[in-house]
Design a protein around this motif. Structure first.
Motif, PDB file in Angstrom:
ATOM      1  N   LYS A  16       8.721   9.220   1.594  1.00 43.19           N
ATOM      2  CA  LYS A  16       8.866   8.058   0.705  1.00 43.19           C
ATOM      3  C   LYS A  16       8.985   6.776   1.529  1.00 43.19           C
ATOM      4  O   LYS A  16       8.443   5.741   1.162  1.00 43.19           O
ATOM      5  N   ARG A  17       9.680   6.849   2.661  1.00 40.29           N
ATOM      6  CA  ARG A  17       9.819   5.669   3.517  1.00 40.29           C
ATOM      7  C   ARG A  17       8.452   5.237   4.055  1.00 40.29           C
ATOM      8  O   ARG A  17       8.132   4.048   4.088  1.00 40.29           O
ATOM      9  N   GLU A  18       7.643   6.195   4.482  1.00 41.90           N
ATOM     10  CA  GLU A  18       6.310   5.863   4.982  1.00 41.90           C
ATOM     11  C   GLU A  18       5.449   5.267   3.872  1.00 41.90           C
ATOM     12  O   GLU A  18       4.697   4.317   4.109  1.00 41.90           O
ATOM     13  N   GLN A  19       5.579   5.801   2.668  1.00 43.54           N
ATOM     14  CA  GLN A  19       4.845   5.244   1.535  1.00 43.54           C
ATOM     15  C   GLN A  19       5.312   3.824   1.247  1.00 43.54           C
ATOM     16  O   GLN A  19       4.495   2.936   0.959  1.00 43.54           O
ATOM     17  N   LEU A  20       6.624   3.588   1.334  1.00 44.00           N
ATOM     18  CA  LEU A  20       7.177   2.249   1.115  1.00 44.00           C
ATOM     19  C   LEU A  20       6.641   1.274   2.159  1.00 44.00           C
ATOM     20  O   LEU A  20       6.216   0.167   1.827  1.00 44.00           O
ATOM     21  N   VAL A  21       6.639   1.685   3.414  1.00 45.59           N
ATOM     22  CA  VAL A  21       6.136   0.815   4.487  1.00 45.59           C
ATOM     23  C   VAL A  21       4.656   0.509   4.266  1.00 45.59           C
ATOM     24  O   VAL A  21       4.225  -0.630   4.456  1.00 45.59           O
ATOM     25  N   ASN A  22       3.875   1.496   3.833  1.00 39.83           N
ATOM     26  CA  ASN A  22       2.455   1.249   3.543  1.00 39.83           C
ATOM     27  C   ASN A  22       2.297   0.213   2.439  1.00 39.83           C
ATOM     28  O   ASN A  22       1.437  -0.665   2.517  1.00 39.83           O
ATOM     29  N   LEU A  23       3.121   0.305   1.405  1.00 37.78           N
ATOM     30  CA  LEU A  23       3.064  -0.681   0.323  1.00 37.78           C
ATOM     31  C   LEU A  23       3.454  -2.068   0.831  1.00 37.78           C
ATOM     32  O   LEU A  23       2.846  -3.070   0.462  1.00 37.78           O
ATOM     33  N   LEU A  24       4.472  -2.127   1.676  1.00 33.70           N
ATOM     34  CA  LEU A  24       4.953  -3.412   2.183  1.00 33.70           C
ATOM     35  C   LEU A  24       3.997  -4.040   3.194  1.00 33.70           C
ATOM     36  O   LEU A  24       4.128  -5.216   3.517  1.00 33.70           O
ATOM     37  N   ASN A  25       3.038  -3.281   3.676  1.00 29.57           N
ATOM     38  CA  ASN A  25       2.058  -3.812   4.623  1.00 29.57           C
ATOM     39  C   ASN A  25       0.890  -4.512   3.935  1.00 29.57           C
ATOM     40  O   ASN A  25       0.002  -5.031   4.598  1.00 29.57           O
ATOM     41  N   LYS A  26       0.880  -4.532   2.611  1.00 29.99           N
ATOM     42  CA  LYS A  26      -0.193  -5.233   1.897  1.00 29.99           C
ATOM     43  C   LYS A  26      -0.131  -6.723   2.203  1.00 29.99           C
ATOM     44  O   LYS A  26       0.946  -7.307   2.281  1.00 29.99           O
ATOM     45  N   LYS A  27      -1.282  -7.315   2.354  1.00 26.78           N
ATOM     46  CA  LYS A  27      -1.376  -8.731   2.738  1.00 26.78           C
ATOM     47  C   LYS A  27      -0.646  -9.653   1.766  1.00 26.78           C
ATOM     48  O   LYS A  27       0.054 -10.567   2.180  1.00 26.78           O
ATOM     49  N   ASP A  28      -0.810  -9.405   0.461  1.00 30.75           N
ATOM     50  CA  ASP A  28      -0.212 -10.272  -0.548  1.00 30.75           C
ATOM     51  C   ASP A  28       1.191  -9.859  -0.942  1.00 30.75           C
ATOM     52  O   ASP A  28       1.794 -10.479  -1.814  1.00 30.75           O
ATOM     53  N   GLY A  29       1.697  -8.802  -0.348  1.00 28.47           N
ATOM     54  CA  GLY A  29       3.029  -8.330  -0.682  1.00 28.47           C
ATOM     55  C   GLY A  29       3.012  -7.477  -1.937  1.00 28.47           C
ATOM     56  O   GLY A  29       1.964  -7.245  -2.550  1.00 28.47           O
ATOM     57  N   VAL A  30       4.178  -7.011  -2.322  1.00 34.90           N
ATOM     58  CA  VAL A  30       4.307  -6.120  -3.462  1.00 34.90           C
ATOM     59  C   VAL A  30       5.629  -6.422  -4.170  1.00 34.90           C
ATOM     60  O   VAL A  30       6.602  -6.812  -3.531  1.00 34.90           O
ATOM     61  N   THR A  31       5.636  -6.295  -5.488  1.00 34.39           N
ATOM     62  CA  THR A  31       6.854  -6.574  -6.255  1.00 34.39           C
ATOM     63  C   THR A  31       7.710  -5.322  -6.369  1.00 34.39           C
ATOM     64  O   THR A  31       7.238  -4.202  -6.123  1.00 34.39           O
ATOM     65  N   VAL A  32       8.947  -5.511  -6.767  1.00 36.12           N
ATOM     66  CA  VAL A  32       9.851  -4.388  -6.985  1.00 36.12           C
ATOM     67  C   VAL A  32       9.274  -3.458  -8.053  1.00 36.12           C
ATOM     68  O   VAL A  32       9.311  -2.230  -7.912  1.00 36.12           O
ATOM     69  N   ASN A  33       8.704  -4.027  -9.103  1.00 35.90           N
ATOM     70  CA  ASN A  33       8.123  -3.206 -10.171  1.00 35.90           C
ATOM     71  C   ASN A  33       6.942  -2.376  -9.666  1.00 35.90           C
ATOM     72  O   ASN A  33       6.784  -1.218 -10.056  1.00 35.90           O
ATOM     73  N   GLN A  34       6.117  -2.940  -8.819  1.00 34.68           N
ATOM     74  CA  GLN A  34       4.975  -2.201  -8.277  1.00 34.68           C
ATOM     75  C   GLN A  34       5.439  -1.046  -7.395  1.00 34.68           C
ATOM     76  O   GLN A  34       4.886   0.056  -7.456  1.00 34.68           O
ATOM     77  N   ILE A  35       6.459  -1.294  -6.582  1.00 34.68           N
ATOM     78  CA  ILE A  35       7.008  -0.232  -5.731  1.00 34.68           C
ATOM     79  C   ILE A  35       7.633   0.847  -6.603  1.00 34.68           C
ATOM     80  O   ILE A  35       7.446   2.045  -6.367  1.00 34.68           O
ATOM     81  N   SER A  36       8.362   0.421  -7.635  1.00 37.29           N
ATOM     82  CA  SER A  36       9.016   1.351  -8.538  1.00 37.29           C
ATOM     83  C   SER A  36       8.004   2.292  -9.191  1.00 37.29           C
ATOM     84  O   SER A  36       8.224   3.507  -9.260  1.00 37.29           O
TER      85      SER A  36
END
Length: 79
Positions: A16-36
């Motif tokens: 899950k941490r690796e998946q979170l880091v992959n999401l956070l590496n997006k150029k435009d960022g990611v919202t809490v709802n998108q991560i959720s």
């Protein structure tokens, strides 16, 4: 002559941490709802995970909301 076959290598699923880091590496960022939604976590779990990322890596950026959106975005600072 006998032929040998290589055993199939199974790739380890991402944590899950690796998946979170992959999401956070997006150029435009990611919202809490998108991560959720992506990780099937509750929003308070996402915020706690973001706090841990910030404490461990210290590279988490909080970005202003995108145009027409009202939620802050987060991403890992590449610097």
């Amino acid at each position: 002559m006998t032929t040998t076959t290589k055993p199939k290598t199974q790739t380890k699923p991402l944590t899950k941490r690796e998946q979170l880091v992959n999401l956070l590496n997006k150029k435009d960022g990611v919202t809490v709802n998108q991560i959720s939604e992506a990780l099937d976590w509750l929003p308070h779990t996402v915020r706690a995970a973001l706090t841990r990322v910030r404490a461990e890596d210290g590279k988490l950026e909080k970005l202003p909301p995108a145009d027409g959106d009202r939620y802050a975005r987060y991403r890992l600072d590449k610097a």
